[in-house]
Design a protein around this motif. Structure first.
Motif, PDB file in Angstrom:
ATOM      1  N   GLY A  94       0.817  -1.201   0.000  1.00  0.00           N
ATOM      2  CA  GLY A  94       0.000   0.000   0.000  1.00  0.00           C
ATOM      3  C   GLY A  94       0.854   1.256   0.000  1.00  0.00           C
ATOM      4  O   GLY A  94       1.953   1.280   0.561  1.00  0.00           O
ATOM      5  N   PRO A  95       0.367   2.333  -0.639  1.00  0.00           N
ATOM      6  CA  PRO A  95       1.164   3.569  -0.717  1.00  0.00           C
ATOM      7  C   PRO A  95       1.335   4.215   0.654  1.00  0.00           C
ATOM      8  O   PRO A  95       0.384   4.277   1.445  1.00  0.00           O
ATOM      9  CB  PRO A  95       0.344   4.458  -1.654  1.00  0.00           C
ATOM     10  CG  PRO A  95      -1.050   3.941  -1.565  1.00  0.00           C
ATOM     11  CD  PRO A  95      -0.926   2.471  -1.327  1.00  0.00           C
ATOM     12  N   PRO A  96       2.529   4.698   0.955  1.00  0.00           N
ATOM     13  CA  PRO A  96       2.744   5.385   2.236  1.00  0.00           C
ATOM     14  C   PRO A  96       2.182   6.802   2.185  1.00  0.00           C
ATOM     15  O   PRO A  96       1.844   7.331   1.115  1.00  0.00           O
ATOM     16  CB  PRO A  96       4.271   5.397   2.360  1.00  0.00           C
ATOM     17  CG  PRO A  96       4.754   5.418   0.946  1.00  0.00           C
ATOM     18  CD  PRO A  96       3.763   4.607   0.156  1.00  0.00           C
ATOM     19  N   ALA A  97       2.098   7.418   3.331  1.00  0.00           N
ATOM     20  CA  ALA A  97       1.654   8.812   3.399  1.00  0.00           C
ATOM     21  C   ALA A  97       2.707   9.705   2.744  1.00  0.00           C
ATOM     22  O   ALA A  97       3.904   9.506   2.954  1.00  0.00           O
ATOM     23  CB  ALA A  97       1.426   9.223   4.850  1.00  0.00           C
ATOM     24  N   ALA A 147      -0.552   8.512  -3.208  1.00  0.00           N
ATOM     25  CA  ALA A 147      -1.314   8.348  -1.971  1.00  0.00           C
ATOM     26  C   ALA A 147      -2.810   8.522  -2.201  1.00  0.00           C
ATOM     27  O   ALA A 147      -3.629   7.995  -1.446  1.00  0.00           O
ATOM     28  CB  ALA A 147      -0.828   9.342  -0.916  1.00  0.00           C
ATOM     29  N   ALA A 148      -3.171   9.248  -3.265  1.00  0.00           N
ATOM     30  CA  ALA A 148      -4.584   9.432  -3.604  1.00  0.00           C
ATOM     31  C   ALA A 148      -5.136   8.278  -4.421  1.00  0.00           C
ATOM     32  O   ALA A 148      -6.267   8.346  -4.911  1.00  0.00           O
ATOM     33  CB  ALA A 148      -4.769  10.743  -4.357  1.00  0.00           C
ATOM     34  N   GLY A 174       9.863   4.059  -0.423  1.00  0.00           N
ATOM     35  CA  GLY A 174      10.390   2.779   0.025  1.00  0.00           C
ATOM     36  C   GLY A 174      10.488   1.795  -1.135  1.00  0.00           C
ATOM     37  O   GLY A 174      10.205   2.107  -2.297  1.00  0.00           O
ATOM     38  N   GLU A 175      10.880   0.563  -0.816  1.00  0.00           N
ATOM     39  CA  GLU A 175      11.080  -0.480  -1.830  1.00  0.00           C
ATOM     40  C   GLU A 175       9.747  -0.970  -2.399  1.00  0.00           C
ATOM     41  O   GLU A 175       8.733  -1.024  -1.707  1.00  0.00           O
ATOM     42  CB  GLU A 175      11.821  -1.665  -1.205  1.00  0.00           C
ATOM     43  CG  GLU A 175      13.266  -1.381  -0.840  1.00  0.00           C
ATOM     44  CD  GLU A 175      14.198  -1.511  -2.036  1.00  0.00           C
ATOM     45  OE1 GLU A 175      13.694  -1.821  -3.140  1.00  0.00           O
ATOM     46  OE2 GLU A 175      15.408  -1.302  -1.851  1.00  0.00           O
ATOM     47  N   GLY A 176       9.794  -1.325  -3.689  1.00  0.00           N
ATOM     48  CA  GLY A 176       8.688  -2.048  -4.297  1.00  0.00           C
ATOM     49  C   GLY A 176       7.519  -1.239  -4.766  1.00  0.00           C
ATOM     50  O   GLY A 176       6.458  -1.802  -5.049  1.00  0.00           O
ATOM     51  N   HIS A 177       7.673   0.090  -4.898  1.00  0.00           N
ATOM     52  CA  HIS A 177       6.550   0.922  -5.332  1.00  0.00           C
ATOM     53  C   HIS A 177       6.732   1.498  -6.742  1.00  0.00           C
ATOM     54  O   HIS A 177       5.739   1.910  -7.351  1.00  0.00           O
ATOM     55  CB  HIS A 177       6.343   2.087  -4.351  1.00  0.00           C
ATOM     56  CG  HIS A 177       5.812   1.671  -3.020  1.00  0.00           C
ATOM     57  ND1 HIS A 177       4.479   1.442  -2.765  1.00  0.00           N
ATOM     58  CD2 HIS A 177       6.467   1.410  -1.850  1.00  0.00           C
ATOM     59  CE1 HIS A 177       4.321   1.080  -1.507  1.00  0.00           C
ATOM     60  NE2 HIS A 177       5.512   1.064  -0.917  1.00  0.00           N
TER      61      HIS A 177
END
Length: 600
Positions: A94-97, A147-148, A174-177
């Protein structure tokens, strides 16, 4: 084949007596074709690699650039790699803030990010300031869209910029996005990353010009950095520019758009003037605190110096607190030679080609035939001394090494590009585009031989020169000093001293509008032999108000320039597209058609 011939799949079809590659664009139960339909020969792969929005985009760009849709698809979809196709694409977490703070100093920057985070589609032209960490700012914008719940696509000029944005996205997301779409990793890695995007496993993409076609799911933001860089101009037919590709996607998919750069092109300024985009800039008072820029005239060249006292002092003071960058427009040692007595160009006695020197202990050599002139003498005055009116980065580094004894001098150019330098008090001599990034910024930046950058015989000479200087000057640390050696009265140098790319772009756009030049007009060049150009002018149905300029000789061919008002640009593209189809059907001699070429 009913289960595998899905929309977007690669197939083989029979066309003109041979099997050719194609894509399934759609499937319906009816057809408006009045003839006999041909069956598919076979399905190459059931993987849907051509997304519907990219299929629509290819048609739009083919019309815009009077080209073939197949040529656009060749740019959009990478070659298949069967092994990579069999591998799964793990889903991203999931996307971070999204972070905050990188855009604090930009007027209306926070409002732009808030609209992105709320799912809106703002469009802006952003002028980055000196000492801005633009990769971090781009990453924050991409993270806001991500994030949206939407995807983001970032296009930059070269692999060094990709690496910087990649590191910034890794720090933010971060990793994997996200994935990087470049050719550096080889065809297997590129196709694997492309499939991860096409399958929706990755929705944040950064890459060079070919990444503009990436099939990002739920695309919410397109970002283009430094749209004035000529690396954004595709060298293969139909020659689309990355800026136009991303703007077309923004209109077609109703996404947000961000055109950023230290400099500003007249095309980007036109987007603001037309109301298509808003402006994001750093306030003037903050710019004045961040950097001090001055232009100083070059000293008398007859004494053999090219570094004035003001530039020398800036280097000396800068070395007291950190590294210093010296930008020079030419690579090598001595790019050209002249007689030391009469200043006549030094020519080869065998083929009359220009003489060059590749090192301090190497005799002059002809650039054309390679003949070594060990005992050269001037054919005009008989003198035997040589001087270098244009000096490259290697010669500049040698001169600075003698001036600042005991100081490390590093070179960055050509195949020996340095990506980063530390905080040591070194002198870094770099050619245009090869400037390393200093970890803490440069204490001073000196720009040499500005006259050489302005001497290019091209419509965009002054615009390109200012872009090069601003990109180098933006590498200073807050409070740094920039010195440009050249004519202080030149408008481009004045724009650099005031740090006013906006005013310069506005002035360029107004002057080009008065001269009926892009972006106020639409141009197209047709290049080929004279017979083929005669056929073109006979067959083409030009729109009302079109002007035909030429033909004029260009290298071994001839060129015709077609010009129409901007409002008739689509009509010109349509006329040239119809011309291409007629010429192809009649198998006439080939010509090269470029709509809105980068250089004229």
């Amino acid at each position: 084949m009913a289960e595998t011939a899905v929309p977007g799949a690669r197939v083989k079809v029979r066309f003109a007596g041979q099997d050719v590659h194609g894509y399934v664009v759609g499937r319906t139960s009816e057809t408006d074709h009045t003839g006999t339909l041909q069956p598919l020969r076979r399905v190459v792969s059931a993987e849907p690699v051509l997304a519907p929005e990219i299929a629509e985009l290819s048609a739009t760009l083919a019309r815009r650039y009077a080209g073939a849709r197949s040529d656009v698809l060749r740019l959009a979809v990478p070659p298949r790699h069967a092994t990579a196709e069999k591998q799964p694409s793990p889903a991203a977490p999931g996307p971070p803030a999204p972070p905050s703070g990188a855009w604090t100093d930009v007027e209306h920057g926070d409002a732009f990010l808030r609209r992105l985070a709320a799912g809106g589609s703002p469009r802006a032209v952003w002028s980055a300031g000196p000492a801005d960490d633009w990769p971090a700012m781009v990453a924050e914008a991409a993270a806001s869209a991500y994030a949206a719940g939407r995807g983001a696509l970032v296009c930059v000029p070269d692999r060094r910029d990709v690496a910087r944005v990649d590191a910034a996205l890794l720090a933010v997301l971060g990793e994997g996005h996200h994935v990087c779409l470049t050719a550096d990793g080889g065809p297997a890695a590129r196709y694997r990353d492309f499939l991860a995007v096409a399958r929706g496993a990755r929705r944040v993409v950064v890459g060079t010009r070919s990444a503009a076609f990436a099939p990002v799911h739920d695309l919410g933001l397109v970002v283009l950095w430094d749209d004035g860089d000529d690396l954004h101009a595709e060298p293969r037919a139909p020659y689309p520019h990355t800026r136009e590709v991303l703007l077309a996607r923004a209109d077609q998919q109703s996404t947000a758009a961000l055109l950023g750069g230290v400099a500003r092109t007249p095309e980007a300024q036109q987007l603001i003037a037309s109301g298509w985009a808003h402006e994001l800039t750093v306030p003037r008072e903050l710019l004045r605190r961040r950097v001090r820029v001055e232009a100083v005239p070059a000293e008398d060249r007859s004494v053999g110096t090219r570094i004035p006292r003001a530039a020398y002092d800036a280097i000396r003071r800068g070395l007291g607190s950190g590294p210093v960058l010296v930008q020079t427009p030419r690579a090598g040692y001595a790019a050209s030679l002249a007689c030391d007595t009469c200043r006549a160009p030094a020519r080869c006695t065998v083929c009359t080609g220009p003489l060059v020197v590749s090192g301090p202990t190497v005799p002059p050599q002809c650039r054309w035939c390679g003949h070594v002139e060990a005992t050269w003498s001037c054919s005009t005055c008989g003198g035997r001394g040589l001087r270098a009116p244009v000096r490259g980065e290697a010669r500049t580094a040698e001169e600075l090494g003698r001036m600042f004894a005991g100081t490390t001098v590093r070179s960055s150019s050509g195949d020996r590009v340095v990506d980063r330098v530390g905080a040591h008090a070194d002198i870094v001599v770099a050619t245009v585009g090869a400037e390393p990034v200093a970890d803490e910024g440069y204490a001073a930046v000196v720009i040499l031989d500005t006259w050489l950058s302005l001497a290019r015989d091209d419509l965009r000479a002054a615009e390109e020169a200012l872009r090069r200087w601003l990109n180098a000057a933006a590498l200073v640390r807050p409070g740094g000093h920039v010195v440009a050696v050249g004519d202080p009265a030149h408008p481009a140098l004045q724009a650099l001293v005031r740090w006013d790319p906006t005013g310069f772009a506005r002035r360029e756009a107004e002057e080009r509008s008065q001269a009926h030049l892009p972006p106020a007009a639409r141009l197209a060049t047709v290049t080929g032999d004279l017979g083929a150009l005669d056929d073109v002018l006979t067959l083409v149905d030009l729109p009302e108000g079109a002007e035909v300029l030429g033909p004029v000789p260009v290298d071994d061919e001839h060129r015709v320039l077609l010009r129409v008002p901007w409002s008739r640009g689509e009509d010109l593209s349509q006329a040239l597209g119809d011309l291409q189809r007629v010429r192809s059907a009649r198998k006439l001699d080939p010509v090269r058609i470029q709509v809105d070429p980068l250089t004229i």
